[in-house]
Design an enzyme around this catalytic site. Sequence first.
Site, PDB file in Angstrom:
ATOM      1  N   TRP A  30       0.798  -1.236   0.000  1.00 29.67           N
ATOM      2  CA  TRP A  30       0.000   0.000   0.000  1.00 29.67           C
ATOM      3  C   TRP A  30       0.831   1.287   0.000  1.00 29.67           C
ATOM      4  O   TRP A  30       1.837   1.372   0.699  1.00 29.67           O
ATOM      5  CB  TRP A  30      -0.864  -0.037   1.261  1.00 29.67           C
ATOM      6  CG  TRP A  30      -1.599   1.233   1.551  1.00 29.67           C
ATOM      7  CD1 TRP A  30      -1.154   2.288   2.287  1.00 29.67           C
ATOM      8  CD2 TRP A  30      -2.906   1.569   1.114  1.00 29.67           C
ATOM      9  NE1 TRP A  30      -2.113   3.269   2.334  1.00 29.67           N
ATOM     10  CE2 TRP A  30      -3.203   2.849   1.618  1.00 29.67           C
ATOM     11  CE3 TRP A  30      -3.880   0.918   0.335  1.00 29.67           C
ATOM     12  CZ2 TRP A  30      -4.421   3.484   1.382  1.00 29.67           C
ATOM     13  CZ3 TRP A  30      -5.085   1.560   0.100  1.00 29.67           C
ATOM     14  CH2 TRP A  30      -5.346   2.827   0.615  1.00 29.67           C
ATOM     15  N   MET A  31       0.359   2.301  -0.748  1.00 25.64           N
ATOM     16  CA  MET A  31       0.823   3.676  -0.521  1.00 25.64           C
ATOM     17  C   MET A  31      -0.372   4.608  -0.505  1.00 25.64           C
ATOM     18  O   MET A  31      -1.377   4.360  -1.171  1.00 25.64           O
ATOM     19  CB  MET A  31       1.850   4.148  -1.561  1.00 25.64           C
ATOM     20  CG  MET A  31       1.307   4.626  -2.895  1.00 25.64           C
ATOM     21  SD  MET A  31       2.580   5.323  -4.028  1.00 25.64           S
ATOM     22  CE  MET A  31       2.606   7.048  -3.523  1.00 25.64           C
ATOM     23  N   ASN A  32      -0.293   5.685   0.292  1.00 25.13           N
ATOM     24  CA  ASN A  32      -1.155   6.843   0.050  1.00 25.13           C
ATOM     25  C   ASN A  32      -0.262   8.050  -0.209  1.00 25.13           C
ATOM     26  O   ASN A  32       0.730   7.885  -0.932  1.00 25.13           O
ATOM     27  CB  ASN A  32      -2.305   7.001   1.048  1.00 25.13           C
ATOM     28  CG  ASN A  32      -1.988   6.940   2.510  1.00 25.13           C
ATOM     29  OD1 ASN A  32      -1.641   5.884   3.025  1.00 25.13           O
ATOM     30  ND2 ASN A  32      -2.128   8.047   3.193  1.00 25.13           N
ATOM     31  N   GLU A  33      -0.605   9.250   0.251  1.00 20.90           N
ATOM     32  CA  GLU A  33      -0.009  10.424  -0.389  1.00 20.90           C
ATOM     33  C   GLU A  33       1.516  10.552  -0.225  1.00 20.90           C
ATOM     34  O   GLU A  33       2.105   9.982   0.684  1.00 20.90           O
ATOM     35  CB  GLU A  33      -0.655  11.717   0.119  1.00 20.90           C
ATOM     36  CG  GLU A  33      -0.344  12.098   1.541  1.00 20.90           C
ATOM     37  CD  GLU A  33      -1.430  11.615   2.479  1.00 20.90           C
ATOM     38  OE1 GLU A  33      -2.254  10.779   2.072  1.00 20.90           O
ATOM     39  OE2 GLU A  33      -1.452  12.057   3.623  1.00 20.90           O
ATOM     40  N   GLN A  49       3.499   7.729   2.170  1.00 22.14           N
ATOM     41  CA  GLN A  49       2.829   6.915   3.181  1.00 22.14           C
ATOM     42  C   GLN A  49       2.771   5.479   2.672  1.00 22.14           C
ATOM     43  O   GLN A  49       2.177   5.203   1.625  1.00 22.14           O
ATOM     44  CB  GLN A  49       1.416   7.463   3.425  1.00 22.14           C
ATOM     45  CG  GLN A  49       1.401   8.773   4.185  1.00 22.14           C
ATOM     46  CD  GLN A  49       1.778   8.577   5.642  1.00 22.14           C
ATOM     47  OE1 GLN A  49       0.966   8.141   6.439  1.00 22.14           O
ATOM     48  NE2 GLN A  49       3.021   8.876   5.983  1.00 22.14           N
ATOM     49  N   TRP A  57      -4.488   0.218   3.948  1.00 21.34           N
ATOM     50  CA  TRP A  57      -4.078   1.318   4.809  1.00 21.34           C
ATOM     51  C   TRP A  57      -3.791   0.770   6.206  1.00 21.34           C
ATOM     52  O   TRP A  57      -4.528  -0.062   6.721  1.00 21.34           O
ATOM     53  CB  TRP A  57      -5.202   2.359   4.856  1.00 21.34           C
ATOM     54  CG  TRP A  57      -4.852   3.595   5.618  1.00 21.34           C
ATOM     55  CD1 TRP A  57      -4.267   4.721   5.123  1.00 21.34           C
ATOM     56  CD2 TRP A  57      -5.077   3.833   7.014  1.00 21.34           C
ATOM     57  NE1 TRP A  57      -4.110   5.636   6.131  1.00 21.34           N
ATOM     58  CE2 TRP A  57      -4.591   5.120   7.293  1.00 21.34           C
ATOM     59  CE3 TRP A  57      -5.621   3.078   8.042  1.00 21.34           C
ATOM     60  CZ2 TRP A  57      -4.653   5.681   8.563  1.00 21.34           C
ATOM     61  CZ3 TRP A  57      -5.681   3.631   9.316  1.00 21.34           C
ATOM     62  CH2 TRP A  57      -5.198   4.926   9.564  1.00 21.34           C
ATOM     63  N   PHE A  89       3.030   9.223  10.169  1.00 20.28           N
ATOM     64  CA  PHE A  89       2.057   9.797   9.247  1.00 20.28           C
ATOM     65  C   PHE A  89       2.717  10.918   8.426  1.00 20.28           C
ATOM     66  O   PHE A  89       3.888  11.250   8.600  1.00 20.28           O
ATOM     67  CB  PHE A  89       0.869  10.359  10.038  1.00 20.28           C
ATOM     68  CG  PHE A  89      -0.245   9.363  10.291  1.00 20.28           C
ATOM     69  CD1 PHE A  89      -0.068   8.000  10.140  1.00 20.28           C
ATOM     70  CD2 PHE A  89      -1.508   9.813  10.697  1.00 20.28           C
ATOM     71  CE1 PHE A  89      -1.099   7.099  10.375  1.00 20.28           C
ATOM     72  CE2 PHE A  89      -2.544   8.923  10.941  1.00 20.28           C
ATOM     73  CZ  PHE A  89      -2.354   7.574  10.785  1.00 20.28           C
ATOM     74  N   THR A  90       1.888  11.539   7.591  1.00 22.52           N
ATOM     75  CA  THR A  90       2.341  12.508   6.592  1.00 22.52           C
ATOM     76  C   THR A  90       3.090  13.718   7.161  1.00 22.52           C
ATOM     77  O   THR A  90       2.808  14.175   8.270  1.00 22.52           O
ATOM     78  CB  THR A  90       1.113  12.967   5.784  1.00 22.52           C
ATOM     79  OG1 THR A  90       0.792  11.917   4.896  1.00 22.52           O
ATOM     80  CG2 THR A  90       1.349  14.235   4.988  1.00 22.52           C
TER      81      THR A  90
END
Length: 505
Positions: A30-33, A49, A57, A89-90
Amino acid sequence: MILPAVALLAATALAEDYRPLFHFHPEQNWMNEPNGLIKIGSTWHLFYQHNPTANVWGNLNWGHATSSDLLHWTHQPLAITAENGIQAFTGTAYYDSENISGLGSPDSPPYLAYYTGYFPSNGTQDQRLAYSVDAGDTWTKFPGNPIISAAQEAPHDETGGLETRDPKVFFHEPSGKWIMILAHGGQDKLSFWSSTDALKWAWVSDLTSEDVSGLPSGITGWEVPDIFQLPIEGTGETTWVLIVTPAQGSPAGGNGVFALTGSFDGTSFQADPVDTSTLWLDHGRDFDGVLSWENVEASDGRRILAGIANSYGGHPPTNTWKGMLTFPRTLELHQIDSKRYFVQQPVTELSTVSSSLATIQNQTITPGETLLSSVRGTALDIQLSFSVTTDAVLSLAVRKAGTQQTVIRYNGSNKTLAVDRTATGNTEYDAAAGGVHSAPLVPDASGVVQIRVLVDTCSVEVFGGKGEVVISDLIFPDEASDGVALEVTGGSAMLRSVQVKEVSL
Ligand SMILES: *[C@@H]1O[C@H](CO)[C@@H](O)[C@H](O)[C@H]1NC(C)=O
Ligand SMILES: *[C@@H]1O[C@H](CO)[C@@H](O)[C@H](O)[C@H]1NC(C)=O
Ligand SMILES: *[C@@H]1O[C@H](CO)[C@@H](O)[C@H](O)[C@H]1NC(C)=O
Ligand SMILES: *[C@@H]1O[C@H](CO)[C@@H](O)[C@H](O)[C@H]1NC(C)=O
Ligand SMILES: *[C@@H]1O[C@H](CO)[C@@H](O)[C@H](O)[C@H]1NC(C)=O
């Protein structure tokens, strides 16, 4: 930013699991921003992330990749790890060129990475620092973490520090102070903090939706702030630009990205009144969590943005990876008469890996004709320049085979650019995955419309005009759907120039 954890879909993958050709995506899971985008020397650093242990997530760390050209990425070891029950986190990165933090080695000033510490045990979010003295290769957590505790956040956060995150940190030259901007999720608020040593921080101001004149209601859940100065092309002036990813209220629904102009005096941001026609940086579903690369040398001078293309949580039908970086794009601000437009274009590096498949010059197309039907490709850069009669609709179909196609359409009657995903392939994975996204796009002074379309294995990014209108969407067509077709209905179109290029890395 918080996305819901969703169970992994059953493994039913295409051979290549929809892996993009020229868009960054994780090797596994997984990746997010994006996080901490920064250029160091000739190397573009991308942090993001990342859940390294599952395709959902959760268990968030800062993943890391590097590139010399924003096209070819090398996966690197995790940069900032989840540890002792605290996830990473970000956040953002900045060069402490004067060693104000004192965290530099004797011969090397430090790079600072600010991130939110997240305690899954009780939901607390605090602010933390890691630093690098080897030009971004490895990162050490600051022993004095947290640099802003939940208790220090509490008076400035309705949830007492449960929803305070995504630190954007930069050095503000005029006031000689470090500035941190934090997002407060559902409070539709950013808070500004300042510091003289980059380590100890004090709250200085809030910016809420109430403070932004003309901001439509319903733009809620503010996250992932970025701030920088941009020249206003055509004026000789510069202005501050503040970028925010809200969770609701964007043109295509779900997460989106809006950009404000205004002034910043080292304490508070005063937003210019909003013009809703230039507020949104993208009109598609899949561009959010956007940050810009810091520390780009003045001789380059570009402000380059990237975000995450995935607003469907764990739903997209990829099994071995999830979440793709949008293709890096430049952001400029142009003034025409009294109106300011944000103008975005893919970075020019793309042309170094593109070769021509087809061109058309000064040809009229009429209903019943199909052009470009011999072109095949799943990774394309297509540029169209044309004029249409007011009764005409020009349609460019990509990733086409049989009834499957993704259609980019310009309607001369209502002067609208649209991306139509109704027949695009797999849209079963999420209720928001199909449909049509559109935005007004007026022809230039000589009546010419320009459209640029980046096509990859599972995405289209469509830039209209000079780049004042952008529509970015994920698509999941069959691997064999690699056709292209250019057609017109209703009236005719004069094709000034059409260039189809194949992208190959
Ligand atoms: C940065 O400051 C620290 C602490 O004073 C010092 O040990 C280090 O040598 C400095 N590095 C540079 C490059 O100034
Ligand atoms: C949350 O949990 C952490 C780790 O157990 C603890 O240090 C912290 O005090 C807790 N915060 C609150 C507000 O309960
Ligand atoms: C196409 O038409 C334009 C405008 O009339 C002209 O400037 C251009 O030279 C033409 N290009 C070609 C390849 O004929
Ligand atoms: C204008 O045309 C576009 C593209 O054909 C279409 O998606 C949109 O619904 C139209 N808008 C209106 C108001 O008719
Ligand atoms: C183009 O726009 C007109 C006017 O809004 C609309 O009636 C028509 O349906 C649109 N055409 C397409 C193909 O969307």
